[in-house]
Design an enzyme around this catalytic site. Sequence first.
Site, PDB file in Angstrom:
ATOM      1  N   LYS A 130      18.311 -57.066   9.994  1.00  0.00           N
ATOM      2  CA  LYS A 130      17.361 -55.978  10.241  1.00  0.00           C
ATOM      3  C   LYS A 130      17.101 -55.280   8.917  1.00  0.00           C
ATOM      4  O   LYS A 130      18.027 -55.140   8.101  1.00  0.00           O
ATOM      5  CB  LYS A 130      17.957 -54.961  11.221  1.00  0.00           C
ATOM      6  CG  LYS A 130      18.071 -55.479  12.620  1.00  0.00           C
ATOM      7  CD  LYS A 130      18.510 -54.354  13.554  1.00  0.00           C
ATOM      8  CE  LYS A 130      19.217 -54.919  14.752  1.00  0.00           C
ATOM      9  NZ  LYS A 130      20.302 -54.138  15.264  1.00  0.00           N
ATOM     10  N   VAL A 140      21.308 -45.235  25.408  1.00  0.00           N
ATOM     11  CA  VAL A 140      21.549 -44.597  26.707  1.00  0.00           C
ATOM     12  C   VAL A 140      21.622 -43.072  26.537  1.00  0.00           C
ATOM     13  O   VAL A 140      20.995 -42.315  27.285  1.00  0.00           O
ATOM     14  CB  VAL A 140      22.860 -45.126  27.337  1.00  0.00           C
ATOM     15  CG1 VAL A 140      23.109 -44.478  28.690  1.00  0.00           C
ATOM     16  CG2 VAL A 140      22.830 -46.639  27.450  1.00  0.00           C
ATOM     17  N   GLY A 141      22.366 -42.634  25.541  1.00  0.00           N
ATOM     18  CA  GLY A 141      22.568 -41.193  25.322  1.00  0.00           C
ATOM     19  C   GLY A 141      21.264 -40.457  25.039  1.00  0.00           C
ATOM     20  O   GLY A 141      21.073 -39.319  25.468  1.00  0.00           O
ATOM     21  N   ARG A 188      24.519 -51.970   5.262  1.00  0.00           N
ATOM     22  CA  ARG A 188      25.473 -51.548   6.285  1.00  0.00           C
ATOM     23  C   ARG A 188      26.626 -52.548   6.282  1.00  0.00           C
ATOM     24  O   ARG A 188      26.421 -53.752   6.468  1.00  0.00           O
ATOM     25  CB  ARG A 188      24.798 -51.550   7.649  1.00  0.00           C
ATOM     26  CG  ARG A 188      25.768 -51.188   8.729  1.00  0.00           C
ATOM     27  CD  ARG A 188      25.174 -51.387  10.090  1.00  0.00           C
ATOM     28  NE  ARG A 188      26.156 -50.959  11.070  1.00  0.00           N
ATOM     29  CZ  ARG A 188      26.088 -51.262  12.354  1.00  0.00           C
ATOM     30  NH1 ARG A 188      25.082 -51.978  12.805  1.00  0.00           N
ATOM     31  NH2 ARG A 188      27.004 -50.854  13.186  1.00  0.00           N
ATOM     32  N   LEU A 240      26.214 -43.597  22.961  1.00  0.00           N
ATOM     33  CA  LEU A 240      26.186 -44.446  24.152  1.00  0.00           C
ATOM     34  C   LEU A 240      25.027 -45.425  24.058  1.00  0.00           C
ATOM     35  O   LEU A 240      23.886 -45.096  24.400  1.00  0.00           O
ATOM     36  CB  LEU A 240      26.048 -43.579  25.416  1.00  0.00           C
ATOM     37  CG  LEU A 240      27.008 -42.381  25.531  1.00  0.00           C
ATOM     38  CD1 LEU A 240      26.721 -41.596  26.810  1.00  0.00           C
ATOM     39  CD2 LEU A 240      28.467 -42.837  25.501  1.00  0.00           C
ATOM     40  N   GLY A 241      25.312 -46.602  23.526  1.00  0.00           N
ATOM     41  CA  GLY A 241      24.303 -47.663  23.449  1.00  0.00           C
ATOM     42  C   GLY A 241      24.880 -48.902  24.079  1.00  0.00           C
ATOM     43  O   GLY A 241      25.777 -48.806  24.931  1.00  0.00           O
ATOM     44  N   ASN A 242      24.424 -50.046  23.644  1.00  0.00           N
ATOM     45  CA  ASN A 242      25.017 -51.278  24.130  1.00  0.00           C
ATOM     46  C   ASN A 242      26.490 -51.323  23.719  1.00  0.00           C
ATOM     47  O   ASN A 242      27.368 -51.644  24.496  1.00  0.00           O
ATOM     48  CB  ASN A 242      24.216 -52.449  23.575  1.00  0.00           C
ATOM     49  CG  ASN A 242      24.493 -53.695  24.339  1.00  0.00           C
ATOM     50  OD1 ASN A 242      24.823 -53.643  25.534  1.00  0.00           O
ATOM     51  ND2 ASN A 242      24.417 -54.815  23.668  1.00  0.00           N
ATOM     52  N   GLY A 243      26.747 -50.950  22.464  1.00  0.00           N
ATOM     53  CA  GLY A 243      28.111 -50.602  22.036  1.00  0.00           C
ATOM     54  C   GLY A 243      28.240 -49.100  22.206  1.00  0.00           C
ATOM     55  O   GLY A 243      27.262 -48.385  22.000  1.00  0.00           O
ATOM     56  N   HIS A 289      30.728 -47.153  14.255  1.00  0.00           N
ATOM     57  CA  HIS A 289      29.556 -46.268  14.429  1.00  0.00           C
ATOM     58  C   HIS A 289      29.698 -44.999  13.582  1.00  0.00           C
ATOM     59  O   HIS A 289      29.104 -43.969  13.901  1.00  0.00           O
ATOM     60  CB  HIS A 289      29.378 -45.802  15.899  1.00  0.00           C
ATOM     61  CG  HIS A 289      29.048 -46.869  16.885  1.00  0.00           C
ATOM     62  ND1 HIS A 289      29.595 -46.889  18.148  1.00  0.00           N
ATOM     63  CD2 HIS A 289      28.230 -47.942  16.817  1.00  0.00           C
ATOM     64  CE1 HIS A 289      29.112 -47.938  18.822  1.00  0.00           C
ATOM     65  NE2 HIS A 289      28.288 -48.601  18.021  1.00  0.00           N
ATOM     66  N   ASN A 347      20.735 -54.505   7.281  1.00  0.00           N
ATOM     67  CA  ASN A 347      21.821 -54.605   8.261  1.00  0.00           C
ATOM     68  C   ASN A 347      21.909 -56.075   8.664  1.00  0.00           C
ATOM     69  O   ASN A 347      21.099 -56.565   9.444  1.00  0.00           O
ATOM     70  CB  ASN A 347      21.490 -53.718   9.471  1.00  0.00           C
ATOM     71  CG  ASN A 347      22.569 -53.746  10.517  1.00  0.00           C
ATOM     72  OD1 ASN A 347      23.561 -54.491  10.400  1.00  0.00           O
ATOM     73  ND2 ASN A 347      22.406 -52.953  11.558  1.00  0.00           N
ATOM     74  N   GLU A 402      20.768 -44.240  11.841  1.00  0.00           N
ATOM     75  CA  GLU A 402      21.733 -44.824  10.904  1.00  0.00           C
ATOM     76  C   GLU A 402      21.040 -45.312   9.633  1.00  0.00           C
ATOM     77  O   GLU A 402      21.587 -45.174   8.541  1.00  0.00           O
ATOM     78  CB  GLU A 402      22.467 -45.983  11.592  1.00  0.00           C
ATOM     79  CG  GLU A 402      23.449 -45.476  12.638  1.00  0.00           C
ATOM     80  CD  GLU A 402      23.947 -46.559  13.578  1.00  0.00           C
ATOM     81  OE1 GLU A 402      23.170 -46.962  14.461  1.00  0.00           O
ATOM     82  OE2 GLU A 402      25.096 -46.986  13.434  1.00  0.00           O
ATOM     83  N   ARG A 447      31.290 -55.122  26.921  1.00  0.00           N
ATOM     84  CA  ARG A 447      32.690 -55.047  26.465  1.00  0.00           C
ATOM     85  C   ARG A 447      33.527 -54.173  27.402  1.00  0.00           C
ATOM     86  O   ARG A 447      33.039 -53.168  27.906  1.00  0.00           O
ATOM     87  CB  ARG A 447      32.749 -54.442  25.056  1.00  0.00           C
ATOM     88  CG  ARG A 447      32.328 -55.403  23.974  1.00  0.00           C
ATOM     89  CD  ARG A 447      32.286 -54.717  22.617  1.00  0.00           C
ATOM     90  NE  ARG A 447      30.923 -54.674  22.114  1.00  0.00           N
ATOM     91  CZ  ARG A 447      30.513 -53.930  21.102  1.00  0.00           C
ATOM     92  NH1 ARG A 447      31.357 -53.137  20.469  1.00  0.00           N
ATOM     93  NH2 ARG A 447      29.261 -53.963  20.700  1.00  0.00           N
TER      94      ARG A 447
HETATM   95  P1  AMP Z   1      21.357 -49.253  21.541  1.00  0.00           P
HETATM   96  O1  AMP Z   1      22.509 -50.211  21.497  1.00  0.00           O
HETATM   97  O2  AMP Z   1      21.666 -47.903  21.001  1.00  0.00           O
HETATM   98  O3  AMP Z   1      20.082 -49.845  21.011  1.00  0.00           O
HETATM   99  O4  AMP Z   1      21.079 -49.008  23.103  1.00  0.00           O
HETATM  100  C1  AMP Z   1      20.587 -50.040  23.892  1.00  0.00           C
HETATM  101  C2  AMP Z   1      20.707 -49.662  25.348  1.00  0.00           C
HETATM  102  O5  AMP Z   1      20.053 -48.395  25.600  1.00  0.00           O
HETATM  103  C3  AMP Z   1      19.965 -50.640  26.259  1.00  0.00           C
HETATM  104  O6  AMP Z   1      20.772 -51.718  26.591  1.00  0.00           O
HETATM  105  C4  AMP Z   1      19.688 -49.792  27.446  1.00  0.00           C
HETATM  106  O7  AMP Z   1      20.789 -49.926  28.312  1.00  0.00           O
HETATM  107  C5  AMP Z   1      19.652 -48.370  26.956  1.00  0.00           C
HETATM  108  N1  AMP Z   1      18.336 -47.755  27.084  1.00  0.00           N
HETATM  109  C6  AMP Z   1      17.290 -47.818  26.229  1.00  0.00           C
HETATM  110  N2  AMP Z   1      16.241 -47.135  26.716  1.00  0.00           N
HETATM  111  C7  AMP Z   1      16.620 -46.624  27.907  1.00  0.00           C
HETATM  112  C8  AMP Z   1      15.976 -45.835  28.905  1.00  0.00           C
HETATM  113  N3  AMP Z   1      14.725 -45.417  28.764  1.00  0.00           N
HETATM  114  N4  AMP Z   1      16.691 -45.499  30.009  1.00  0.00           N
HETATM  115  C9  AMP Z   1      17.966 -45.926  30.150  1.00  0.00           C
HETATM  116  N5  AMP Z   1      18.611 -46.667  29.256  1.00  0.00           N
HETATM  117  C10 AMP Z   1      17.962 -47.019  28.148  1.00  0.00           C
END
Ligand code: AMP
Length: 397
Positions: free
Chosen positions: A14, A332-333, A90, A208-211, A179, A7, A384, A240
């Site tokens: 990565k 987040v999710g 990717r 639900l992540g950073n994106g 995604h 990636n 992924e 964003r």
């Molecule tokens: P991703 O882009 O899927 O890697 O998600 C990253 C985001 O997940 C981080 O910026 C955090 O906001 C959130 N995150 C990761 N671990 C936790 C946690 N234990 N509780 C709440 N949010 C989390």
Amino acid sequence: MKILVINCGSSSLKFQLIDSESEQVICKGLCERIGIDGSRIVYTPEGKDKITVETPMPDHNKAIELVIEALTNKENGVVSLDEIGAVGHRIVHGGEKFTKSVVIDDEVIKAIEDVSDLAPLHNPANLIGIKACQKAMPGVPMVAVFDTAFHQTMPENAYLYGLHYSYYEKYGIRRYGFHGTSHSYVSKRAAEILGKDINDLKIIVCHLGNGASVSAVKNGKCIDTSMGLTPLEGLIMGTRTGDIDPSVVEFIMKKENLSVAEVNNVLNKKSGVFGLSNELSSDFRDLEEGYLNGNEGAKRAVDTFAYRVVKYIGAYTAAMGGVDAICFTAGVGENSGFTRKIIIDGLGFIGASLNEEANTVRGKEEIISNPDSKVTLMVVPTNEELAIARDTYALCK
Ligand code: AMP
């Protein structure tokens, strides 16, 4: 077969080496600050501690060389070079050309180049990764797995904007969605967990992540998704904006005397929950802590984020004529029961009932609704890299 998953970003790379039979990760890591001072490779061979090597990495060719070195060196290596049977890349944007993963040849490279103006920050970096791997591993088959491919089943009424049709005809301006590898993996996995045929299910996936993005998956096919021409549209994200009135761009440009590039930077890097919380954080761990400690900015950011997710779930329930399962995935999710609860509290209208004890789950598959819930609520961690490895293996075995 051992599959190397790559990636590649503009200054990072990565990687994961995955065994296609056991689906175990044999080694994973990251090259950071490629082309910048202070570059390093960080990797973790299976069963060993994390290894960090600070070393100059002027370009992606050097980064790939170091990845291969890390995978094959005598001391901590996990394979010999000839054991790597294929490489899965990717690729962020496949335009309308790619509806599924493909084996990379000169024609595919040309086609990825042709759609690069739709993802000017990502596709060129992805191509650099392909070329560096081809140079380092001549003869090893390479596969392109596109973030956009899963969404190519969207009907015209979901992917068209209310713009003059000629812009679509001339430039391909439309909703593509991103995604896709995650939405595809999670919706399939949800059907497996439920023991049901995906062709009989209406699923909403909330990545639900950073994106962040949502998709509506009806009978195994994506019929709508929240990201658009670029990954800026849709949900409020870490930094964003997601959906805004396009007139805001001109308004801010005039008021703050900003260029197009500068206002773009505002929309992509200074907005989202980071901007809404008055720059408290883009990380939901900090926002959750702030929320619980009565920080107004944190509360405003998380509540506004959650409200947008609820609105999309409502819209996609209407678009599919109902919903059987809602899946939560990505950072987040998967991890924040706190944010999931705020979202699910807004879903009473579809009869969603949260099992609060199950909702304490972090990072593993779990059904988090009560048995009498009208819709099944699930946490389904995304993977992924595994999805890319599976596609790569299927095309190269
Ligand atoms: P991703 O882009 O899927 O890697 O998600 C990253 C985001 O997940 C981080 O910026 C955090 O906001 C959130 N995150 C990761 N671990 C936790 C946690 N234990 N509780 C709440 N949010 C989390």
